[in-house]
Design a protein around this motif. Structure first.
Motif, PDB file in Angstrom:
ATOM      1  N   LYS A  73      -5.261  -0.201  10.403  1.00  0.00           N
ATOM      2  CA  LYS A  73      -4.228  -0.781   9.550  1.00  0.00           C
ATOM      3  C   LYS A  73      -3.633  -2.049  10.174  1.00  0.00           C
ATOM      4  O   LYS A  73      -3.383  -3.032   9.480  1.00  0.00           O
ATOM      5  CB  LYS A  73      -3.147   0.239   9.329  1.00  0.00           C
ATOM      6  CG  LYS A  73      -2.200  -0.135   8.217  1.00  0.00           C
ATOM      7  CD  LYS A  73      -1.217   0.989   7.966  1.00  0.00           C
ATOM      8  CE  LYS A  73      -0.172   0.528   6.980  1.00  0.00           C
ATOM      9  NZ  LYS A  73       0.977   1.410   6.958  1.00  0.00           N
ATOM     10  N   VAL A 102      -7.972   7.183   4.462  1.00  0.00           N
ATOM     11  CA  VAL A 102      -6.531   7.011   4.275  1.00  0.00           C
ATOM     12  C   VAL A 102      -5.813   8.308   4.583  1.00  0.00           C
ATOM     13  O   VAL A 102      -6.248   9.382   4.184  1.00  0.00           O
ATOM     14  CB  VAL A 102      -6.196   6.615   2.812  1.00  0.00           C
ATOM     15  CG1 VAL A 102      -4.710   6.340   2.665  1.00  0.00           C
ATOM     16  CG2 VAL A 102      -7.010   5.433   2.381  1.00  0.00           C
ATOM     17  N   CYS A 113       0.832  -1.211   0.000  1.00  0.00           N
ATOM     18  CA  CYS A 113       0.000   0.000   0.000  1.00  0.00           C
ATOM     19  C   CYS A 113       0.856   1.247   0.000  1.00  0.00           C
ATOM     20  O   CYS A 113       1.746   1.410   0.848  1.00  0.00           O
ATOM     21  CB  CYS A 113      -0.905   0.023   1.221  1.00  0.00           C
ATOM     22  SG  CYS A 113      -1.885   1.519   1.327  1.00  0.00           S
ATOM     23  N   ALA A 146       0.903   4.559   3.544  1.00  0.00           N
ATOM     24  CA  ALA A 146      -0.314   4.920   4.271  1.00  0.00           C
ATOM     25  C   ALA A 146      -0.019   4.879   5.757  1.00  0.00           C
ATOM     26  O   ALA A 146       0.233   3.822   6.316  1.00  0.00           O
ATOM     27  CB  ALA A 146      -1.428   3.929   3.930  1.00  0.00           C
ATOM     28  N   SER A 175      -1.697   9.721   4.355  1.00  0.00           N
ATOM     29  CA  SER A 175      -0.388   9.293   3.871  1.00  0.00           C
ATOM     30  C   SER A 175       0.727  10.052   4.554  1.00  0.00           C
ATOM     31  O   SER A 175       0.512  11.091   5.159  1.00  0.00           O
ATOM     32  CB  SER A 175      -0.265   9.547   2.375  1.00  0.00           C
ATOM     33  OG  SER A 175      -1.502   9.513   1.779  1.00  0.00           O
ATOM     34  N   SER A 186      -4.909   6.628  -1.767  1.00  0.00           N
ATOM     35  CA  SER A 186      -6.329   6.974  -1.564  1.00  0.00           C
ATOM     36  C   SER A 186      -7.217   6.702  -2.759  1.00  0.00           C
ATOM     37  O   SER A 186      -8.331   7.196  -2.810  1.00  0.00           O
ATOM     38  CB  SER A 186      -6.529   8.445  -1.201  1.00  0.00           C
ATOM     39  OG  SER A 186      -5.898   8.783  -0.021  1.00  0.00           O
ATOM     40  N   TYR A 226      -4.830   3.859   7.904  1.00  0.00           N
ATOM     41  CA  TYR A 226      -5.679   3.166   6.931  1.00  0.00           C
ATOM     42  C   TYR A 226      -6.815   2.534   7.700  1.00  0.00           C
ATOM     43  O   TYR A 226      -6.598   1.617   8.477  1.00  0.00           O
ATOM     44  CB  TYR A 226      -4.870   2.102   6.179  1.00  0.00           C
ATOM     45  CG  TYR A 226      -5.578   1.619   4.945  1.00  0.00           C
ATOM     46  CD1 TYR A 226      -6.564   0.647   5.026  1.00  0.00           C
ATOM     47  CD2 TYR A 226      -5.275   2.162   3.694  1.00  0.00           C
ATOM     48  CE1 TYR A 226      -7.233   0.231   3.901  1.00  0.00           C
ATOM     49  CE2 TYR A 226      -5.934   1.737   2.567  1.00  0.00           C
ATOM     50  CZ  TYR A 226      -6.919   0.779   2.674  1.00  0.00           C
ATOM     51  OH  TYR A 226      -7.581   0.372   1.554  1.00  0.00           O
ATOM     52  N   GLY A 251      -0.522   4.400  -0.041  1.00  0.00           N
ATOM     53  CA  GLY A 251      -1.266   5.528   0.505  1.00  0.00           C
ATOM     54  C   GLY A 251      -1.806   6.481  -0.529  1.00  0.00           C
ATOM     55  O   GLY A 251      -1.846   7.674  -0.309  1.00  0.00           O
TER      56      GLY A 251
END
Lengths: 167, 816, 415
Positions: free
Chosen positions: A132, A69, A52, A87, A71, A56, A90, A54
């Protein structure tokens, strides 16, 4: 009239001898199909870095506005994902999620996928917001955990190099 | 009178002035021709070739000069075999432009394809995604499928820090050169350049420190891709996740229109925070630009040090308390003091706050004192610039006189607009005791010795080339500041300037009058509402009840700290627990202007509205509401529930605000160029102004009333005596002030406190550049790093304000 | 016929000023300044139908007459930035017959009213420039340059200016930008240099060879000039012959000479006697001419070469035989253009890079139809969109090479 009665009873007795198709859940569980859309999982690469980045796009694609999300910047000392961006926050609100899989389709790195787990219960609304840590895939060994300290200059591309289309 | 020309674009016939470019004419007709390198505020270059359209002109018979007619009696159109760029072609009579023809559409598709061959696949990690002209135009005009082999993409350096504020990504750059041209043409500081050629062309910074311009943030707005982005907003949020709130920058008296973009964040524990500042278009104030201080220095509003609860002093300790107990005590003490109440406020506050404070002071019979080191605002109230003033209208035949002000450091957007007026032919006269960044663009540079400010102004009323240029100008504006001056000096200077303007007849109409380059955003508003500075503040504080709002006198002047200790009762209403707050009996937490509505009056006497962007912090309240709560307990009825009501009262009581209302201030008229909307590529990602252009106040001179300007005292200002070093205060854009210092990434730009010495003075003291010296004067002791400035006089040293050395006016110092 | 431009071939020391004077040198300049009006000079040159020798072939006299007389001062600039692959004629003129070219510049300056003239010479010629500076100094010493020439009010100074290795600075507006000290990027045209040129003032920019023709025209008259060559193109042309030729070099021949004469009589024919396959008449910027007997017997001038589907350009004739594959040739030209593209406009900057990339892969063996089609399409896509001629010329060899020599790309013959 008796003929029909007889025919019906034969069907009933035939059924009596057949084995039931009932799956004794939860002791037995029916395997899911390959493209089954269950609980989300944030995937990792083989070296442990998160896929991931980040971006979005999943949050933008989600029709139920279930994904949140945030970042942040990656450094080589504290690397979560390849490239510049990862991210830091999350969250998926499972009560909003309709399991459509649009987030999976939108993801440019195949990070968010809908896995096979469908056994999701929570006892209050706060627990329904998966963060996350609960979404990230498990690692086979602890040194593959993120954040990692890596050699500078090795992981400079956020999106993997793609191969040219084969003709 | 400009000639009008009729032309047809995609079948729509329009009339435009004859110096219009085809791309602008199309915009006026409602047709968007895609562009990348063209920007309506810069000269066209025809580089990106995105605006290729088919242009046909009527065939003209060379001998008769008349159009050749075809069988329908219509002029025969001659189309060029090649499509032409709409941005470099001026309109001509009878022109026919086709933007949707086969060849034009092919051209647009092909150019997008070319641009995408080298553009990296960065959309997911690029900050521009969502407000990216390249993305938008690709969706509209792009080919849809890529024919380029991925391994052939040209690799360049990414994430280059051009200075601490801007990040450059060379792979994303499409070499439209908007940034280079902006810096050269608009900002006049060519700190960016293109290096190498062909596909390897790259943007480089040619200044040390990198990208050394206070307008650097504007390049991130006009960049059509994510090549230039700000470190402040890096990876902050996606544009579609942000909410916007219109506001006015509160850092300097220009009053630039801005937009706060906010988002509820998990990072800040679920609070709604400001993620970034973007410019909002107001062609009369800041066009489509803002300076870096306004763009980046808003972090103080969300600092962890902000007060959130009222505090009461018990047994010499400050303890939290409730609003009711705090205001009850304050009302009691102020009521007791009655006439001995002093309300000390600064220009950081809005008009509504100041109006309530003045009403409270009047109700008690006390004094309303403006905390400032710059005087002359009452003159600006009378002969400030007239309604309809717009620096963009000034050019050939006009004059602008800037005295004792370093506009680049004090009001950068005015620096930009004055410089552009000079480019257009206005006569620019810059007078200062030292070299400033405006000298390069001035027609006349007057270097006076410290103390000769008034004389310089009076010379302008005489005969002589410069005086002629000023008096004979059709319109003239004087901008005066407090560079090298304190309260007394600046007041005398303002008086002299006012006299000069009256004598030369440059008052009472648009683009004529006096502008004060105040240190704070709403100083002009404070003057309008009747606040006056007190020359000897320390003396009057003894034994009084002092209600200090938005000011920190104890930190700025040890003498005032001592005087405050002698006051009977001190209430401090502020954002932070300042040094003054530590001496207070009651501390009341106020909201910043980002958390509530209100109005500011800019230096050009324009009242502009700002809107709340984020919810108030903790238990803090708007300043006007706190004052109203206190006043109620004193049986003085003041509005406090909302700023609209306060403003209504204000408009009814203050003559120059008559007829104004929040609705009037929120009115907008169509502006040119058209920015925002779907085609961000045209003007960049500046926000459209839908929430108010503000209204300029009418002044006494506007109404034709006789103005009362005192005679100027022609005595000597403070001059350096022999063997003495006179330190004079100057202003720095990035200082350690409350509104700037909390922004951490500006720390490098703020730098160390410096003292600028003439090489001779430095030699006499035996120091050289970079050396740390000890400075002492009056009750102040501190340290500074030596800088050498050859343009000042040998007996003068320059000490910047708000950097830690409490200098308020020229003072003799000892250096070792 | 004796050489009229490359006169050193008959008079070896004509690059010395006294020899040049003895052979009729500076007679035309003196005649123009003392006895002719500037407009008269322009009229004579216009009448002679002299066309620019730098490649565009624009009528020189007409260009001079376009100069804007409402804006002063005027300038004259000589384009000695000879960077076209296959062109080496100006170099020989500057080395061996410099005074004729300098005299031509002087006459041109007088005709348009310029008191300052510049020679923009490519940076690689720094040694030639040092010598050229000496020649100019010699002219000044003898009163052919300086103040109040020949007792008149006219003054003229000529300066040399070195380039720095950019082919794009041969484009006239990029040349002017470079001369002004800025990056050598072409300007948007219109406006053209005769109205908005050096420092925004009217400027005439001409090629070295063009200037070298001028003294002869003034001295011997327009009719004499028109008697040489063809009705479409008057005078002689220096052909820079190169490629698979036995005797490469500069050949000064009148217009109307056929390719056959040029290649076989003067150039000595193809190496090993092989047949000619293709001719690139304008250096790397050319369209490829598929050679057959009709082509070889074509008398060369601007119009007839255009009928063959190409442009004569600067007459830098590169001769290609059947040992050379066209895909190798265009790989070379594309390498050149990719390196020299200035990067200002999108189609050329991205297109030359893309084409070079594709061409490398094709030449390395990927000669599938779709690869060659893609290269052809990209080249066609660049056409008519670029800011200056470099972008257009980069595509000429590619498009005509693929169209006319499909067998070299393993393609069926295209319609």
């Amino acid at each position: 009239m008796l003929k029909e009665l007889g025919r019906g009873l034969i069907t009933t007795f035939k059924m009596l001898l057949e084995s039931p198709v009932t799956i004794q859940y939860p002791e037995e569980k029916r395997p899911v199909r390959p493209r089954f859309r269950g609980r989300h999982v944030l995937k990792r690469y083989d070296n442990g870095l998160e896929k991931c980045i980040g971006c979005s796009l999943c949050a933008a694609a989600c029709p139920a506005d279930a994904i949140f999300v945030e970042s942040a910047e990656n450094t080589d000392e504290e690397r979560y994902a390849p490239g510049e961006r990862y991210a830091s926050t999350y969250e998926i609100n499972m009560l909003r999620c309709i399991f459509c899989g649009f987030c999976e389709d939108a993801c440019p790195t195949e990070a968010i996928v809908l896995g096979a787990n469908y056994e999701l219960t929570f006892t209050n609304r706060r627990d329904a917001i998966y963060t996350k840590d609960s979404l990230l895939e498990a690692v086979p060994s602890p040194e593959l955990l993120t954040p990692q300290k890596v050699e500078p200059g090795e992981y400079t591309r956020s999106i993997p190099e793609m191969e040219d289309p084969k003709l | 009178m400009t000639k009008q020309v009729t032309l047809t674009i995609d079948g729509i016939q329009i009339d435009v002035p004859d110096e219009t470019l085809v791309v602008d004419a199309a915009k006026k007709a409602g047709i968007d021709i895609p562009v990348f390198c063209y920007h309506p505020k810069m000269e066209p270059v025809g580089m990106c070739r995105m605006c290729l359209v088919e242009i046909g002109r009527p065939m003209i018979n060379r001998s008769t000069g008349q159009p050749v007619l075809n069988e329908d009696g219509q002029p025969t159109m001659q189309f060029m075999p090649k499509p032409e760029t709409a941005c470099t072609n001026l309109v001509s009579e009878g022109m026919v432009v086709l933007t949707q023809s086969e060849s034009a559409k092919e051209a647009q598709k092909d150019i997008i394809e070319f641009l995408l061959t080298s553009h990296p696949l960065d959309c997911p990690i690029c900050d521009k995604g969502g407000e990216c002209p390249l993305q938008n135009l690709t969706m509209e005009h792009g080919p849809g499928k890529s024919r380029f082999l991925f391994d052939g993409k040209f690799k360049m350096e990414k994430q280059i820090r051009l200075g601490e504020l801007i990040v450059l990504d060379r792979e994303r750059c499409i070499i439209c050169a908007r940034c280079v041209r902006f810096q050269e043409e608009v900002a006049g500081q060519a700190v960016l350049a293109i290096d190498d050629r062909g596909r390897g062309s790259e943007i480089i910074s040619v200044s040390e420190p990198g990208f050394d311009s206070v307008f650097s943030g504007n390049t991130t707005d006009i960049c059509p891709v994510g090549a230039l982005t700000t470190t402040d907003f890096r990876f902050g949020a996606r544009p579609w996740e942000l909410l916007s709130a219109a506001s006015i920058c509160g850092q300097c008296p220009v009053g630039c229109n801005i937009t706060f973009n906010t988002r509820r964040e998990a990072k800040s524990a679920g609070k709604v925070v400001i993620k970034r500042v973007m410019p909002r278009q107001n062609e009369q104030v800041n066009e489509t630009w803002i300076c870096d201080k306004g763009r980046f220095a808003y972090h103080y509003a969300k600092s962890k040090e902000r007060l959130s609860k009222p505090l009461l002093r018990k047994d010499d300790k400050l303890k939290t308390t409730s609003w009711s107990s705090a205001t009850k005590l304050v009302a009691e003490k102020l009521g007791e003091a009655g006439k001995d109440t002093i309300v000390l406020a600064s220009g950081r506050l809005s008009n509504e706050d100041l109006f309530n404070l003045k009403s409270l002071a009047d109700g008690l019979g006390g004094k309303a004192v403006l905390y400032t080191e710059m005087g002359g605002g009452d003159l600006v109230t009378q002969i400030g610039v007239g309604q309809g003033t717009n620096f963009s209208d000034m050019g050939q035949g006009d004059a602008i006189f800037v005295i004792a002000s370093d506009l680049y450091e004090e009001a950068p957007i005015w620096w930009l607009r004055v410089k552009q007026a000079a480019d257009r032919g206005a006569k620019l006269i810059v007078a200062n005791s030292r070299e400033t960044k405006l000298d390069k663009f001035a027609n006349f540079v007057v270097r006076y010795s410290n103390g000769d400010e008034v004389k310089t102004v009076q010379d302008l009323g005489g005969t002589g080339k410069i005086a002629q240029a000023f008096s004979k100008a059709d319109n003239a504006i004087v901008l005066f500041g407090s560079d090298g001056l304190g309260l007394e000096g600046s007041t005398h200077l303002a008086t002299a300037c006012a006299n000069l303007l009256e004598e030369t007849g440059h008052i009472g109409k648009a683009n004529n009058g006096l502008i004060g380059v105040w240190p704070k955003a709403n100083d002009q508003g404070a003057w309008e509402l009747g606040f006056h500075p007190e020359p000897d503040l320390a003396a009057i504080l003894k034994g009084k009840a002092v209600y200090i709002v938005g000011a920190d006198p104890a930190n700025d002047n040890p003498a005032l700290a001592k005087a405050l200790k002698k006051a009977k009762f001190v209430v401090v209403q502020d954002l932070f627990r300042t040094a003054t707050a530590e001496l207070a009996d009651v501390i009341l937490p106020a909201q910043t202007y980002t958390e509530r509505d209100g109005t500011f009056t800019s230096g050009e006497r324009r009242a502009q509205r700002f809107y709340a962007a984020v919810p108030g912090l903790g238990e803090s309240k708007p300043d006007y509401a706190i004052t109203s709560e206190i006043a109620e307990k004193l049986n003085i009825q003041l509005e406090g529930t909302s700023s609209v009501l306060v403003f209504e009262k204000l408009a009814a009581s203050v003559k120059d605000f008559a007829g104004l209302s929040y609705a009037k201030l929120a009115e907008v008229t169509e502006q040119w160029p058209i920015v925002g909307r779907g085609d961000l590529y045209y003007g960049g990602s500046t926000y459209e102004n839908t929430q108010g252009l503000g209204v300029q106040l009418v002044s006494a001179s506007d109404r034709g009333e006789t103005v009362s300007i005192p005679k100027v005292r022609n005595d000597a200002g403070l001059r350096p005596k022999k063997d003495e070093l006179l330190a004079v205060p100057i202003t720095k854009l990035y200082d350690r002030g409350t509104t700037v210092a909390p922004t951490e990434f500006l720390t490098e730009r703020i730098g160390d406190v410096t003292i600028a010495l003439h090489p001779e003075a430095a030699k006499k003291l035996g120091v050289e550049a970079g050396k740390r010296v000890k400075i002492s004067f009056e009750d102040v002791e501190g340290e500074a790093v030596v800088k050498i400035d050859e343009t000042i006089s040998a007996g003068v040293a320059l000490v910047p304000r708000s950097m830690g050395l409490a200098i308020r006016e020229p003072v003799v110092i000892k250096v070792q | 016929m004796a050489h009229i431009l490359l006169r050193h071939r008959e008079i070896p020391r004509i690059n010395e000023i006294d020899i040049y004077e003895k052979n009729g040198g500076f007679k035309a300049f003196k005649q123009a300044v003392k006895n002719m009006e500037p407009t008269e000079v322009t009229a004579v040159v216009k009448d002679s139908s002299l066309r620019g020798r730098g490649g565009a072939g624009f009528p020189t006299g007409m260009k001079w007459s376009f100069i804007d007389n409402n804006s002063w001062p005027h300038y004259v600039v000589a384009n000695a930035d000879e960077s076209e692959p296959g062109a080496f004629k100006d170099r020989e003129l500057i080395e061996s017959n410099p005074f004729q070219f300098l005299e031509g510049m002087a006459i041109s300056s007088y005709a348009v009213g310029a008191n300052i003239a510049y020679i923009y010479i490519r940076g690689e010629f720094w040694e030639l420039t040092a010598t050229l500076d000496e020649k100019i100094a010699e002219m000044e010493k003898l009163g052919y340059l300086g103040n109040k020439l020949f007792g008149s009010d006219y003054s003229l100074k000529i300066y040399t200016h070195l380039g720095a290795g950019a082919y794009i600075c041969g484009e006239e507006t990029a040349l002017l930008e470079s001369l002004e000290g800025k990056r050598g990027l072409p300007r948007v045209r219109p406006p053209f240099p005769p109205s908005f040129g050096l420092y925004g003032k009217p400027t005439v920019v001409n090629n070295v060879e063009t200037f070298a023709n001028v003294p002869l025209i003034i001295d011997k008259g327009a009719d004499w000039f028109k008697s040489i060559g063809t009705p479409d193109s008057a005078g002689v042309k220096i052909f820079s012959l190169s490629g698979r030729i036995r005797k490469p070099g500069n050949y000064e021949l009148p217009f109307g000479t056929t390719f056959r004469e040029l290649i076989y009589e003067h150039g000595g024919g193809i190496i090993e006697g092989r047949p000619v396959k293709a001719i690139m008449a304008a250096g790397a910027s050319s369209s490829m001419i598929l050679v057959d007997d009709k082509v070889l017997d074509t008398p060369i001038d601007y119009a007839s070469v255009r009928k063959l589907g190409a442009d004569l350009g600067s007459a830098s004739v590169i001769v290609i035989d059947d040992t050379v594959s066209i895909d190798w040739v265009i790989n070379k030209t594309l390498n050149f253009f990719e390196h020299e593209s200035c990067g200002k406009c999108t189609p050329c900057r991205e297109g030359t890079y893309w084409m070079q990339h594709l061409s490398q892969s094709i030449h390395a063996g990927n000669k599938r139809k779709q690869d060659v089609d893609l290269l052809y399409n990209v080249a066609k896509q660049m056409q008519n969109k670029c800011l200056c001629a470099l972008g257009e010329f980069a595509t000429m060899a590619v498009v005509t090479g693929i169209e006319r020599f499909p067998q070299d790309f393993n393609l069926e013959v295209r319609e």
